[in-house]
Write a protein that holds these residues in place. Structure first.
Motif, mmCIF file in Angstrom:
data_model
loop_
_atom_site.group_PDB
_atom_site.id
_atom_site.type_symbol
_atom_site.label_atom_id
_atom_site.label_comp_id
_atom_site.label_asym_id
_atom_site.label_seq_id
_atom_site.Cartn_x
_atom_site.Cartn_y
_atom_site.Cartn_z
ATOM 1 N N TYR A 165 0.828 -1.127 -0.049
ATOM 2 C CA TYR A 165 0.031 -0.024 -0.032
ATOM 3 C C TYR A 165 0.901 1.144 0.005
ATOM 4 C CZ TYR A 165 -3.782 3.249 1.591
ATOM 5 O OH TYR A 165 -4.700 4.110 1.596
ATOM 6 N N ALA A 166 0.718 2.189 -0.731
ATOM 7 C CA ALA A 166 1.598 3.300 -1.006
ATOM 8 C C ALA A 166 1.008 4.668 -1.584
ATOM 9 C CB ALA A 166 2.911 3.035 -1.961
ATOM 10 N N SER A 167 1.763 5.429 -1.477
ATOM 11 C CA SER A 167 1.333 6.797 -2.350
ATOM 12 C C SER A 167 2.651 7.415 -2.806
ATOM 13 C CB SER A 167 0.637 7.889 -1.613
ATOM 14 O OG SER A 167 1.680 8.450 -0.641
ATOM 15 N N PHE A 168 2.609 8.215 -3.875
ATOM 16 C CA PHE A 168 3.684 8.879 -4.456
ATOM 17 C C PHE A 168 3.455 10.187 -4.521
ATOM 18 C CE2 PHE A 168 3.844 4.484 -5.699
ATOM 19 C CZ PHE A 168 5.311 3.928 -5.751
ATOM 20 N N VAL A 169 4.454 11.147 -4.085
ATOM 21 C CA VAL A 169 4.402 12.653 -4.062
ATOM 22 C C VAL A 169 5.422 13.399 -4.806
ATOM 23 C CG1 VAL A 169 2.595 12.784 -2.323
ATOM 24 C CG2 VAL A 169 5.160 12.906 -1.967
ATOM 25 N N GLU A 170 5.425 14.283 -5.366
ATOM 26 C CA GLU A 170 6.465 15.203 -5.940
ATOM 27 C C GLU A 170 6.562 16.429 -5.528
ATOM 28 O OE1 GLU A 170 7.536 13.287 -10.279
ATOM 29 O OE2 GLU A 170 6.803 15.239 -10.233
ATOM 30 N N ASP A 171 7.925 17.209 -5.201
ATOM 31 C CA ASP A 171 7.744 18.602 -4.697
ATOM 32 C C ASP A 171 8.108 19.327 -6.062
ATOM 33 O OD1 ASP A 171 10.539 18.356 -5.470
ATOM 34 O OD2 ASP A 171 11.264 19.124 -3.892
ATOM 35 N N SER A 172 8.211 20.609 -5.737
ATOM 36 C CA SER A 172 8.335 21.622 -6.813
ATOM 37 C C SER A 172 9.670 21.426 -7.774
ATOM 38 C CB SER A 172 8.391 23.134 -6.360
ATOM 39 O OG SER A 172 9.349 23.417 -5.368
ATOM 40 N N SER A 173 10.479 20.774 -7.234
ATOM 41 C CA SER A 173 12.018 20.546 -8.065
ATOM 42 C C SER A 173 11.744 19.239 -8.805
ATOM 43 C CB SER A 173 13.009 20.524 -7.193
ATOM 44 O OG SER A 173 13.480 21.738 -6.832
ATOM 45 N N GLY A 174 10.492 18.440 -8.630
ATOM 46 C CA GLY A 174 10.352 17.269 -9.562
ATOM 47 C C GLY A 174 11.114 16.120 -8.606
ATOM 48 N N ILE A 175 11.519 16.175 -7.425
ATOM 49 C CA ILE A 175 11.848 15.097 -6.654
ATOM 50 C C ILE A 175 10.695 14.262 -6.012
ATOM 51 C CG2 ILE A 175 13.011 14.780 -4.577
ATOM 52 C CD1 ILE A 175 14.713 15.958 -6.564
ATOM 53 N N ARG A 176 10.673 12.885 -6.432
ATOM 54 C CA ARG A 176 9.624 12.177 -5.929
ATOM 55 C C ARG A 176 10.017 11.192 -4.875
ATOM 56 N NH1 ARG A 176 6.346 8.884 -10.537
ATOM 57 N NH2 ARG A 176 6.133 10.976 -11.300
ATOM 58 N N ILE A 177 9.158 11.273 -3.908
ATOM 59 C CA ILE A 177 8.988 10.353 -2.675
ATOM 60 C C ILE A 177 7.731 9.472 -2.749
ATOM 61 C CG2 ILE A 177 10.928 11.469 -1.544
ATOM 62 C CD1 ILE A 177 8.486 12.656 0.353
ATOM 63 N N GLU A 178 8.019 8.156 -2.028
ATOM 64 C CA GLU A 178 6.973 7.263 -1.937
ATOM 65 C C GLU A 178 6.917 7.045 -0.401
ATOM 66 O OE1 GLU A 178 6.008 2.544 -2.810
ATOM 67 O OE2 GLU A 178 7.886 3.364 -3.626
ATOM 68 N N PHE A 179 5.588 6.894 0.329
ATOM 69 C CA PHE A 179 5.164 6.305 1.639
ATOM 70 C C PHE A 179 4.585 5.238 1.276
ATOM 71 C CE2 PHE A 179 4.304 11.104 1.498
ATOM 72 C CZ PHE A 179 5.403 11.555 2.251
ATOM 73 N N MET A 180 5.387 4.012 1.817
ATOM 74 C CA MET A 180 4.873 2.629 1.523
ATOM 75 C C MET A 180 4.624 1.881 2.843
ATOM 76 S SD MET A 180 7.707 0.715 1.910
ATOM 77 C CE MET A 180 7.419 -0.845 0.990
ATOM 78 N N HIS A 181 3.866 0.660 2.779
ATOM 79 C CA HIS A 181 3.580 -0.103 3.987
ATOM 80 C C HIS A 181 3.507 -1.625 3.219
ATOM 81 C CE1 HIS A 181 2.315 -2.083 7.514
ATOM 82 N NE2 HIS A 181 1.212 -2.370 7.006
ATOM 83 N N ASN A 182 4.567 -2.336 3.646
ATOM 84 C CA ASN A 182 4.389 -3.588 2.927
ATOM 85 C C ASN A 182 4.589 -4.712 3.921
ATOM 86 O OD1 ASN A 182 4.393 -5.779 1.176
ATOM 87 N ND2 ASN A 182 6.490 -5.720 0.579
ATOM 88 N N PRO A 183 3.711 -5.033 4.897
ATOM 89 C CA PRO A 183 3.950 -5.997 5.914
ATOM 90 C C PRO A 183 4.373 -7.299 5.748
ATOM 91 C CG PRO A 183 1.715 -5.708 5.741
ATOM 92 C CD PRO A 183 2.347 -4.531 4.772
ATOM 93 N N PRO A 184 5.116 -7.937 6.410
ATOM 94 C CA PRO A 184 5.593 -9.607 6.097
ATOM 95 C C PRO A 184 4.313 -10.331 6.052
ATOM 96 C CG PRO A 184 6.551 -8.791 8.228
ATOM 97 C CD PRO A 184 5.568 -7.769 7.920
ATOM 98 N N ARG A 185 4.600 -11.314 5.091
ATOM 99 C CA ARG A 185 3.429 -12.190 4.893
ATOM 100 C C ARG A 185 3.154 -12.970 6.163
ATOM 101 N NH1 ARG A 185 1.630 -13.874 -0.048
ATOM 102 N NH2 ARG A 185 3.264 -13.170 -0.981
ATOM 103 N N GLU A 186 2.091 -13.097 6.395
ATOM 104 C CA GLU A 186 1.622 -14.063 7.467
ATOM 105 C C GLU A 186 1.914 -15.484 7.254
ATOM 106 O OE1 GLU A 186 -2.176 -13.150 9.556
ATOM 107 O OE2 GLU A 186 -2.029 -10.952 9.206
ATOM 108 N N PRO A 187 2.268 -16.094 8.451
ATOM 109 C CA PRO A 187 2.787 -17.626 8.149
ATOM 110 C C PRO A 187 1.503 -18.400 7.816
ATOM 111 C CG PRO A 187 3.140 -16.812 10.419
ATOM 112 C CD PRO A 187 2.803 -15.627 9.679
#
Length: 133
Positions: A111-133
């Motif tokens: 699950y994630a989102s992607f954003v860019e600042d005014s200089s075109g720098i892109r960052i992502e906020f992501m959540h990827n939990p381990p697979r449950e056994p």
């Protein structure tokens, strides 16, 4: 010992970039350190993120997909944290590239989102939990 010590990013307008980065990095728990001609953020023993002003005006913004920077992903503890950070970035003037959503092409938990600042720098906020056994 960490392999990555720091990440330096060149921006078109340093004061404007500080206004965009500071709320996001502060929300992630980073501490800000101002220096002559740059600013940095660091958290615990993690790599430092440093912003530098461009040496030449008119050389930006960076274009995603061209040679160079792609994006930096911040792994967070929950989907709610992805949503919260996305809103903080929007309030600080970042542009949404992709609103928070699932990315089953990566994993069924990504699950994630992607954003860019005014200089075109892109960052992502992501959540990827381990697979449950």
């Amino acid at each position: 010992m960490l392999i990555f010590d720091h990440l330096g990013i060149t921006v078109a307008d340093l004061p404007h970039a500080i206004a965009q980065f500071d709320p996001v990095l502060t929300a992630l728990g980073f501490s800000r350190h101002d220096a002559d001609g740059s600013v940095s953020w660091q958290r615990d023993d993690e790599p430092e993120l440093i912003l530098f002003p461009a040496r030449e005006t008119g050389t930006g913004p960076h274009r995603h997909g061209q040679v160079g920077w792609q994006h930096l992903a911040f792994a967070v503890e929950s989907r709610a944290e992805v949503d919260r950070l996305h809103e903080i970035a929007m309030d600080a003037g970042w542009s949404a590239v992709r609103d928070p959503k699932e990315y089953p092409r990566f994993t069924d938990r990504y699950y994630a989102s992607f954003v860019e600042d005014s200089s075109g720098i892109r960052i992502e906020f992501m959540h990827n939990p381990p697979r449950e056994p």
